[in-house]
Design an enzyme around this catalytic site. Structure first.
Site, PDB file in Angstrom:
ATOM      1  N   GLN A 187       0.743  -1.172  -0.021  1.00 41.36           N
ATOM      2  CA  GLN A 187      -0.224   0.124   0.293  1.00 41.36           C
ATOM      3  C   GLN A 187       0.902   1.184   0.052  1.00 41.36           C
ATOM      4  OE1 GLN A 187      -1.527  -1.359   3.801  1.00 41.36           O
ATOM      5  NE2 GLN A 187      -1.825   0.754   4.196  1.00 41.36           N
ATOM      6  N   CYS A 226      -5.180   0.407   3.516  1.00 41.63           N
ATOM      7  CA  CYS A 226      -5.344  -1.244   3.780  1.00 41.63           C
ATOM      8  C   CYS A 226      -6.914  -1.448   3.729  1.00 41.63           C
ATOM      9  CB  CYS A 226      -5.044  -1.341   5.279  1.00 41.63           C
ATOM     10  SG  CYS A 226      -6.053  -0.353   6.866  1.00 41.63           S
ATOM     11  N   HIS A 244      -6.463  -2.521  11.449  1.00 41.87           N
ATOM     12  CA  HIS A 244      -5.877  -2.939  10.477  1.00 41.87           C
ATOM     13  C   HIS A 244      -6.467  -3.784   9.165  1.00 41.87           C
ATOM     14  CE1 HIS A 244      -2.608  -2.879   7.324  1.00 41.87           C
ATOM     15  NE2 HIS A 244      -2.324  -4.308   7.353  1.00 41.87           N
ATOM     16  N   ASN A 285      -1.722  -9.625   3.904  1.00 39.11           N
ATOM     17  CA  ASN A 285      -1.618  -8.405   4.167  1.00 39.11           C
ATOM     18  C   ASN A 285      -1.382  -7.446   2.945  1.00 39.11           C
ATOM     19  OD1 ASN A 285      -1.273  -6.102   5.821  1.00 39.11           O
ATOM     20  ND2 ASN A 285       0.271  -7.313   7.206  1.00 39.11           N
TER      21      ASN A 285
END
Length: 348
Positions: A140, A146, A278, A299
């Protein structure tokens, strides 16, 4: 309008780089630690002024020793020196895990995958990466997006399942165009799903590439590629219901990532809270040879973090909110309509 996880992430990661190994020899003296720090800075292209460098070196030393001592123990996961090497735990939490997840009013629609069937009726393991429904790990960059990466990964998954084509889609479109969210300052995955469902769809990454900053204008309905029909929320605080959903498709979730700073491999079972901060994407689950059940999470911190960009965290813990709060707020896109011929042409 329905609301779900509001994820406000502040600044995020610098350019991707690979995690570094070190040995007892690197810890033997102040000089060897300085040499390790200089190597780490060069690897991660980190510049420090002279005044800051000394204080950052002190933090780096503590982190290196923490990683070394932790890995001497018998925890089910390991740590590794990565690009967060000269950040304190508090700094890491403020920058990468400092946001608040707003739970809001959950949708009242029925859960299309079933309310809470017996876990014994589900596959013992699922990995959507092996089924061709997960694109490569992304980064990102210096943008608190996120939420956009979590949304997109879930849509990439259901589109691949429905069309048998895995296409990398545009996080940048969501950052620029989802008016109810805040671009690089955070957003709701459900709001992003709704924007795509009621608008023109979502473009490919190639057509609307990522820049890690919010543009002043939105590229409205330009070369949109994939359509969805809506989204649904997973029943809260129910890991079996989350397992049901993940068995069917990748699912957007939020977690408390404050303990993830140096995670490298294994099943994370460390300290974390349930104040989720997150957004990631659950792309599977499984069980280790010693019987530890885990979730597989994609992630958006690049390949140099975790298990090549992924983390496995312990599943089916005593707290019904799940480890790191994973079962509190989860949602997934619904896709029944095909992509149009024009959309398919735009892919080429």
């Amino acid at each position: 309008m329905a609301t779900a996880a509001l994820v406000l992430l502040l600044a995020v990661a610098p350019a991707p780089a690979i995690a570094m190994d070190f040995s007892d020899k690197d810890l033997a003296s102040e000089d060897s630690l300085w040499a390790l720090y200089e190597s780490w800075r060069a690897e991660h292209t980190v510049s420090r002024n002279l005044g800051e460098k000394a204080s950052r070196f002190d933090v780096f030393k503590k982190n290196v020793r923490l990683i070394h001592e932790f890995n001497l123990g018998d925890e089910p996961y390991k740590l590794r020196l990565n690009r967060f090497g000269d950040m304190t735990a508090d700094e890491f939490s403020r920058v990468y895990a400092s946001s608040r997840a707003f739970h809001g009013d959950r949708r009242s629609d029925s859960f299309m995958h079933g309310s809470a069937p017996a876990a014994s009726s589900l596959p013992s393991s699922v990995d959507w990466r092996k089924k061709g429904a997960v694109t490569g790990v992304k980064d990102q960059g210096q943008c608190g997006s996120c939420w956009a990466f979590s949304t997109v990964a879930a849509i990439e998954g259901i589109n691949a399942i429905r069309t048998k084509k895995l296409i990398s889609l545009s996080e940048q479109q969501l950052v620029d165009c989802t008016a109810s969210n805040w671009g690089c300052s955070g957003g709701w995955m459900d709001t992003a799903f709704q924007y795509i469902a009621t608008g023109c769809g979502i473009a490919s990454e190639a057509a609307y590439p990522y820049t890690a900053q919010q543009a002043p204008t939105c590229n409205t309905c330009v070369r949109r590629l994939v359509k969805i029909d809506g989204y649904q929320d997973v029943p809260a605080n129910n890991e079996t219901a989350l397992q049901v959903a993940v068995a069917a498709q990748p699912v957007s979730v939020v977690v408390d990532a404050s303990g993830f700073q140096f995670y490298s491999e294994g099943v994370f079972a460390g300290e974390c809270g349930t104040s989720t901060n997150h957004a990631v994407t659950a792309v599977g689950y499984g069980t280790t040879v010693d019987g530890t059940q885990y979730w597989i999470l994609k992630n958006s911190w690049g390949l140099g973090w975790g298990e090549k960009g992924y983390i496995r965290i312990k599943r089916n813990v005593e707290d019904n909110r799940g480890l790191c709060g994973i079962a509190q707020v989860a949602s997934y896109p619904v896709k029944t309509s095909p992509n149009t011929k024009q959309d398919v042409h735009d892919e080429l």
